[in-house]
Design a protein around this motif. Structure first.
Motif: not given
Length: 274
Positions: A60-72, A98-101, A124-132, A198-199
């Motif tokens: 789902g990114h650039c030159k790759s088809e399919g749905a983007p992965p919804a989870s690690v 994200f790629g490291s996870l 880890y955990p790779m917490v993302v702020s609510p604002a982001l 979420d991971y």
């Protein structure tokens, strides 16, 4: 080069070299709103020094088809499927943010197929702020600006990276906008950030890892601070920690140091294994 993975065309940059089954393989996995191009220096060096390189665009990114992965977990399984599609029995995995996870999860699912695991700009955990998280969903252009502010400690790259006159903030922002626009059906920005946030399997995954592990961290990283790796480092059986002078965008802010750390890691551990 394209491979069919899970029924969809998947793009991998090879560093300009054809695949050679007799050579070892390294897979480079990008982070949220990035693509294979963030590894340009590192991937080309490995491709020209005896390695097969697969710098992947995630589904789902650039030159790759399919749905983007919804989870690690989903993305980790995709990496294993990519190895199958490429006919690769064993590979070194290198992932950023994200790629490291994703690389960690893939290694835990198929520990006998990964020779080296390099976690670049990880936490880890790779917490993302609510604002982001909210910005990625409802105001992605503002969130892109926020991420770039947090991700960089330099305005311009060293000579070995993107060249004189390059503005790191601007080039990174342009890449993120291009990746976001590459998928009109899915918000890959929010999906990726939510997957990171979420991971919850990181420590269990690390306990399953059997190969040597490199933690490659930036001392000025505000997105994934070096201190946020303690839980994973403590679970790793054979860990090496290298800190370079950079923010979260290690590959562009410290391109040589990042490359040399990866080179030395795979060379030293390969020699030890031999």
């Amino acid at each position: 080069m394209h491979y069919t993975v899970n029924g969809h065309a998947t793009y991998c940059y090879t560093g300009g070299k054809p695949f050679d089954a007799a050579k070892p393989t390294v897979v480079f996995i990008h982070g949220v709103l990035n693509d294979h191009s963030v590894w340009i220096l590192q991937s080309r060096w490995f491709a020209n020094h005896g390695w097969n390189v697969l710098a992947v665009d995630l589904p789902g990114h650039c030159k790759s088809e399919g749905a983007p992965p919804a989870s690690v977990e989903e993305a980790g399984q995709f990496v294993i499927a990519l190895l199958d599609a490429a006919g690769v029995q064993k590979a070194a995995l290198v992932g950023h943010s994200f790629g490291s996870l994703i690389a960690l999860e893939a290694t835990s699912r198929a520990p006998d197929r990964v020779t080296h695991l390099a976690l670049v700009g990880t936490a880890y955990p790779m917490v993302v702020s609510p604002a982001l998280l909210d910005g990625a969903l409802n105001d992605p252009q503002r969130a892109i600006a926020m991420v770039n502010t947090f991700s960089h400690s330099l305005l311009a790259p060293p000579p070995s990276s993107l060249g004189p006159g390059t503005w790191l903030y601007g080039s990174s922002r342009a890449l993120m906008r291009r990746v976001l626009a590459s998928n009109r059906d899915h918000n890959v920005f929010h999906i990726g950030f939510k997957a990171c946030n979420d991971y919850a399997n990181g420590e269990a995954a690390m306990e399953a890892v059997q190969c040597p592990v490199l933690f490659l961290l930036g001392d000025a990283d505000q997105m994934t601070p070096a201190r946020a790796t303690k839980a994973l480092v403590g679970k790793a059986r054979n860990a090496k920690v290298v800190t370079v002078h950079a923010g979260h965008s290690l590959m562009s802010e410290a391109p040589d140091d990042t490359l040399f750390a990866l080179r030395d890691f795979v060379s030293a551990t390969a020699a030890t294994a031999a």
